[in-house]
Design a protein around this motif. Structure first.
Motif, PDB file in Angstrom:
ATOM      1  N   PHE A   1       0.982  -1.248   0.092  1.00 23.63           N
ATOM      2  CA  PHE A   1       0.096  -0.035  -0.149  1.00 23.63           C
ATOM      3  C   PHE A   1       0.953   1.128   0.068  1.00 23.63           C
ATOM      4  CE2 PHE A   1      -2.594   3.297   2.225  1.00 23.63           C
ATOM      5  CZ  PHE A   1      -3.627   3.282   1.389  1.00 23.63           C
ATOM      6  N   GLY A   2       2.034   1.211   0.726  1.00 28.17           N
ATOM      7  CA  GLY A   2       2.806   2.325   0.902  1.00 28.17           C
ATOM      8  C   GLY A   2       3.628   2.692  -0.392  1.00 28.17           C
ATOM      9  N   ILE A   3       3.857   1.480  -1.316  1.00 24.79           N
ATOM     10  CA  ILE A   3       4.601   1.794  -2.385  1.00 24.79           C
ATOM     11  C   ILE A   3       3.563   2.234  -3.460  1.00 24.79           C
ATOM     12  CG2 ILE A   3       5.709   0.257  -4.395  1.00 24.79           C
ATOM     13  CD1 ILE A   3       6.441  -1.901  -2.073  1.00 24.79           C
ATOM     14  N   PHE A   4       2.357   1.717  -3.464  1.00 29.10           N
ATOM     15  CA  PHE A   4       1.490   2.432  -4.357  1.00 29.10           C
ATOM     16  C   PHE A   4       1.362   3.888  -3.962  1.00 29.10           C
ATOM     17  CE2 PHE A   4       0.233  -2.181  -4.870  1.00 29.10           C
ATOM     18  CZ  PHE A   4       0.266  -2.038  -6.459  1.00 29.10           C
ATOM     19  N   THR A   5       1.286   4.177  -2.804  1.00 27.95           N
ATOM     20  CA  THR A   5       1.138   5.715  -2.611  1.00 27.95           C
ATOM     21  C   THR A   5       2.181   6.525  -3.111  1.00 27.95           C
ATOM     22  OG1 THR A   5       0.222   5.221  -0.458  1.00 27.95           O
ATOM     23  CG2 THR A   5       1.011   7.312  -0.695  1.00 27.95           C
ATOM     24  N   VAL A   6       3.495   6.028  -3.099  1.00 28.28           N
ATOM     25  CA  VAL A   6       4.637   6.531  -3.801  1.00 28.28           C
ATOM     26  C   VAL A   6       4.603   6.731  -5.181  1.00 28.28           C
ATOM     27  CG1 VAL A   6       7.242   6.516  -3.943  1.00 28.28           C
ATOM     28  CG2 VAL A   6       6.188   5.876  -1.749  1.00 28.28           C
ATOM     29  N   PHE A   7       4.205   5.597  -5.696  1.00 32.26           N
ATOM     30  CA  PHE A   7       4.009   5.613  -7.281  1.00 32.26           C
ATOM     31  C   PHE A   7       3.099   6.961  -7.578  1.00 32.26           C
ATOM     32  CE2 PHE A   7       5.485   1.131  -7.812  1.00 32.26           C
ATOM     33  CZ  PHE A   7       6.890   1.629  -8.175  1.00 32.26           C
ATOM     34  N   CYS A   8       1.780   6.832  -6.886  1.00 31.80           N
ATOM     35  CA  CYS A   8       0.827   7.709  -7.399  1.00 31.80           C
ATOM     36  C   CYS A   8       1.290   9.030  -6.895  1.00 31.80           C
ATOM     37  CB  CYS A   8      -0.433   7.580  -6.316  1.00 31.80           C
ATOM     38  SG  CYS A   8      -1.459   6.055  -6.699  1.00 31.80           S
ATOM     39  N   PHE A   9       2.037   9.503  -5.986  1.00 36.24           N
ATOM     40  CA  PHE A   9       2.752  10.706  -5.801  1.00 36.24           C
ATOM     41  C   PHE A   9       3.631  10.869  -6.847  1.00 36.24           C
ATOM     42  CE2 PHE A   9       6.992  12.452  -4.739  1.00 36.24           C
ATOM     43  CZ  PHE A   9       6.382  13.893  -4.153  1.00 36.24           C
ATOM     44  N   ILE A  10       4.372  10.111  -7.497  1.00 35.82           N
ATOM     45  CA  ILE A  10       5.182  10.322  -8.783  1.00 35.82           C
ATOM     46  C   ILE A  10       4.574  10.828 -10.021  1.00 35.82           C
ATOM     47  CG2 ILE A  10       6.648   9.313 -10.362  1.00 35.82           C
ATOM     48  CD1 ILE A  10       7.713   7.300  -8.025  1.00 35.82           C
ATOM     49  N   LEU A  12       1.383  12.022  -9.845  1.00 37.79           N
ATOM     50  CA  LEU A  12       0.705  13.233  -9.689  1.00 37.79           C
ATOM     51  C   LEU A  12       1.633  14.529  -9.554  1.00 37.79           C
ATOM     52  CD1 LEU A  12      -2.001  14.812  -9.099  1.00 37.79           C
ATOM     53  CD2 LEU A  12      -1.576  14.373  -6.651  1.00 37.79           C
ATOM     54  N   PHE A  13       2.786  14.213  -8.855  1.00 41.71           N
ATOM     55  CA  PHE A  13       3.554  15.450  -8.548  1.00 41.71           C
ATOM     56  C   PHE A  13       4.555  15.737 -10.081  1.00 41.71           C
ATOM     57  CE2 PHE A  13       5.318  18.122  -5.652  1.00 41.71           C
ATOM     58  CZ  PHE A  13       6.589  18.370  -5.713  1.00 41.71           C
ATOM     59  N   VAL A  14       5.062  14.620 -10.528  1.00 32.36           N
ATOM     60  CA  VAL A  14       6.190  14.857 -11.514  1.00 32.36           C
ATOM     61  C   VAL A  14       5.186  15.176 -12.876  1.00 32.36           C
ATOM     62  CG1 VAL A  14       7.870  13.856 -13.042  1.00 32.36           C
ATOM     63  CG2 VAL A  14       7.744  13.304 -10.421  1.00 32.36           C
ATOM     64  N   SER A  15       4.286  14.394 -13.246  1.00 31.18           N
ATOM     65  CA  SER A  15       3.508  14.415 -14.540  1.00 31.18           C
ATOM     66  C   SER A  15       2.723  15.790 -14.676  1.00 31.18           C
ATOM     67  CB  SER A  15       2.797  13.258 -14.744  1.00 31.18           C
ATOM     68  OG  SER A  15       3.467  12.251 -14.547  1.00 31.18           O
ATOM     69  N   ASN A  16       2.331  16.208 -13.350  1.00 28.05           N
ATOM     70  CA  ASN A  16       1.675  17.709 -13.265  1.00 28.05           C
ATOM     71  C   ASN A  16       2.314  18.815 -12.936  1.00 28.05           C
ATOM     72  OD1 ASN A  16      -0.996  16.631 -14.520  1.00 28.05           O
ATOM     73  ND2 ASN A  16      -0.729  15.238 -12.632  1.00 28.05           N
ATOM     74  N   LYS A  17       3.908  18.775 -12.824  1.00 29.40           N
ATOM     75  CA  LYS A  17       4.677  19.921 -12.006  1.00 29.40           C
ATOM     76  C   LYS A  17       4.349  21.190 -12.817  1.00 29.40           C
ATOM     77  CE  LYS A  17       8.693  18.895 -15.076  1.00 29.40           C
ATOM     78  NZ  LYS A  17       8.148  17.968 -15.801  1.00 29.40           N
ATOM     79  N   LYS A  18       3.941  21.289 -13.763  1.00 31.29           N
ATOM     80  CA  LYS A  18       3.676  22.490 -14.382  1.00 31.29           C
ATOM     81  C   LYS A  18       2.324  23.297 -14.057  1.00 31.29           C
ATOM     82  CE  LYS A  18       6.946  22.006 -18.763  1.00 31.29           C
ATOM     83  NZ  LYS A  18       6.971  21.745 -20.090  1.00 31.29           N
ATOM     84  N   GLU A  19       1.311  22.256 -14.016  1.00 31.17           N
ATOM     85  CA  GLU A  19       0.171  22.534 -13.718  1.00 31.17           C
ATOM     86  C   GLU A  19      -0.219  23.194 -12.231  1.00 31.17           C
ATOM     87  OE1 GLU A  19       0.959  20.397 -15.548  1.00 31.17           O
ATOM     88  OE2 GLU A  19       0.201  20.671 -17.490  1.00 31.17           O
ATOM     89  N   MET A  20       0.487  22.273 -11.383  1.00 31.81           N
ATOM     90  CA  MET A  20       0.174  22.377  -9.597  1.00 31.81           C
ATOM     91  C   MET A  20       1.040  23.760  -9.316  1.00 31.81           C
ATOM     92  SD  MET A  20       0.772  18.587  -8.803  1.00 31.81           S
ATOM     93  CE  MET A  20       0.266  18.844  -7.047  1.00 31.81           C
ATOM     94  N   LYS A  21       0.070  24.435  -8.487  1.00 31.94           N
ATOM     95  CA  LYS A  21       0.647  25.517  -7.775  1.00 31.94           C
ATOM     96  C   LYS A  21       1.355  25.191  -6.642  1.00 31.94           C
ATOM     97  CE  LYS A  21      -3.576  28.244  -8.989  1.00 31.94           C
ATOM     98  NZ  LYS A  21      -4.583  29.061  -8.372  1.00 31.94           N
ATOM     99  N   PRO A  22       2.292  26.020  -5.988  1.00 36.10           N
ATOM    100  CA  PRO A  22       3.432  25.442  -5.329  1.00 36.10           C
ATOM    101  C   PRO A  22       2.664  24.955  -3.666  1.00 36.10           C
ATOM    102  CG  PRO A  22       4.096  27.582  -5.939  1.00 36.10           C
ATOM    103  CD  PRO A  22       2.920  27.489  -6.573  1.00 36.10           C
ATOM    104  N   PHE A  23       1.405  25.758  -3.409  1.00 35.29           N
ATOM    105  CA  PHE A  23       0.751  25.459  -2.348  1.00 35.29           C
ATOM    106  C   PHE A  23       0.319  24.037  -2.429  1.00 35.29           C
ATOM    107  CE2 PHE A  23      -3.314  24.996   0.048  1.00 35.29           C
ATOM    108  CZ  PHE A  23      -2.886  25.072   1.162  1.00 35.29           C
ATOM    109  N   ASN A  24      -0.284  23.698  -3.580  1.00 33.79           N
ATOM    110  CA  ASN A  24      -0.890  22.163  -3.646  1.00 33.79           C
ATOM    111  C   ASN A  24       0.171  21.155  -3.605  1.00 33.79           C
ATOM    112  OD1 ASN A  24      -3.507  23.173  -4.293  1.00 33.79           O
ATOM    113  ND2 ASN A  24      -3.195  23.391  -6.164  1.00 33.79           N
ATOM    114  N   LYS A  25       1.657  21.810  -4.292  1.00 34.84           N
ATOM    115  CA  LYS A  25       2.634  20.688  -4.223  1.00 34.84           C
ATOM    116  C   LYS A  25       2.807  20.219  -2.884  1.00 34.84           C
ATOM    117  CE  LYS A  25       4.918  21.986  -8.450  1.00 34.84           C
ATOM    118  NZ  LYS A  25       5.999  22.301  -9.132  1.00 34.84           N
ATOM    119  N   VAL A  26       3.032  21.402  -1.817  1.00 36.03           N
ATOM    120  CA  VAL A  26       3.456  21.209  -0.704  1.00 36.03           C
ATOM    121  C   VAL A  26       2.399  20.159   0.101  1.00 36.03           C
ATOM    122  CG1 VAL A  26       3.569  22.266   1.691  1.00 36.03           C
ATOM    123  CG2 VAL A  26       4.534  23.566  -0.345  1.00 36.03           C
TER     124      VAL A  26
END
Length: 228
Positions: A1-10, A12-26
């Protein structure tokens, strides 16, 4: 479960780095970290999370963030190690008292399984016992454990050295050495990090998850080519 969480983070965070605001990233970082600590309780996944965040910032040449992450990680680690015996919640979350027990703990159990598996691998080192035959073999020989606690051991037992080398080739060529998609590199880093310690139930789920991701990634590439 923890591994899947890390993958989902990757994803969401990496693929959408341009669209996400700094507050949302934090907020994403904090939510993932809380989820890993409170629900998955996976020490390996927590370590993988810090590694992924550090590599991502290194990719962006954000060295101040890397130093900040390292300092926070060290502070948290020291605090946990100094206080887990006195603060029950810390011990429940990170299960550190088990490591100091003279009896079985998560690491000694995996070490015993690894020793037991070596003799099995030595009997059929090249092609293994065949996919899906692990549990049947363990029942036949009345093994002291239900199964492997490592994806690498499972591959070596069931598919042998040939199958494991094919797996490593796919892992390195499609993920770790990916030039066009840094998210794939991060996923490869997590896979190779957890491959030796995580329970085997992860392997089949992980294969499905990555097959879907690769399919989507390939489809997006084709759409870009067709649009050109």
């Amino acid at each position: 479960f923890g591994i899947f969480t890390v993958f989902c983070f990757i994803l969401l965070f990496v693929s959408n780095k341009k669209e996400m605001k700094p507050f949302n990233k934090v907020m994403v970082v904090l939510l993932v970290l809380l989820n890993l600590i409170l629900f998955s309780k996976s020490r390996t996944s927590m370590l993988a999370f810090f590694i992924v965040v550090s590599l991502y910032n290194y990719h962006l040449k954000n060295f101040k963030a890397i130093i900040f992450i390292f300092v926070i990680f060290v502070i948290l680690l020291v605090f946990i190690l100094l206080n887990f015996e006195d603060i029950l919640v810390l011990d429940q979350l990170f299960r550190l008292s088990d490591l100091s027990n003279s009896g079985d703990n998560s690491y000694s159990l995996r070490a015993n399984i690894a020793k037991f598996s070596i003799s099995i691998i030595a009997e059929r080192p090249f092609f293994g016992i065949g996919p899906g035959n692990e549990f049947k073999l363990f029942e036949t020989i009345n093994a002291p454990h239900k199964g492997m606690e490592s994806g690498s051991l499972l591959l070596l037992v069931e598919r042998g050295l040939v199958g494991y080398l094919i797996y490593l080739y796919i892992l390195f060529s499609e993920f770790l050495f990916s030039k066009n998609n840094f998210a794939l590199v991060l996923i490869g880093v997590v896979m190779i990090a957890i491959d030796f310690t995580e329970t085997v139930i992860v392997l089949s789920q992980l294969s499905t998850f990555l097959a879907i991701y690769l399919g989507v990634n390939k489809n997006e590439s084709n759409l870009k080519i067709n649009s050109i």
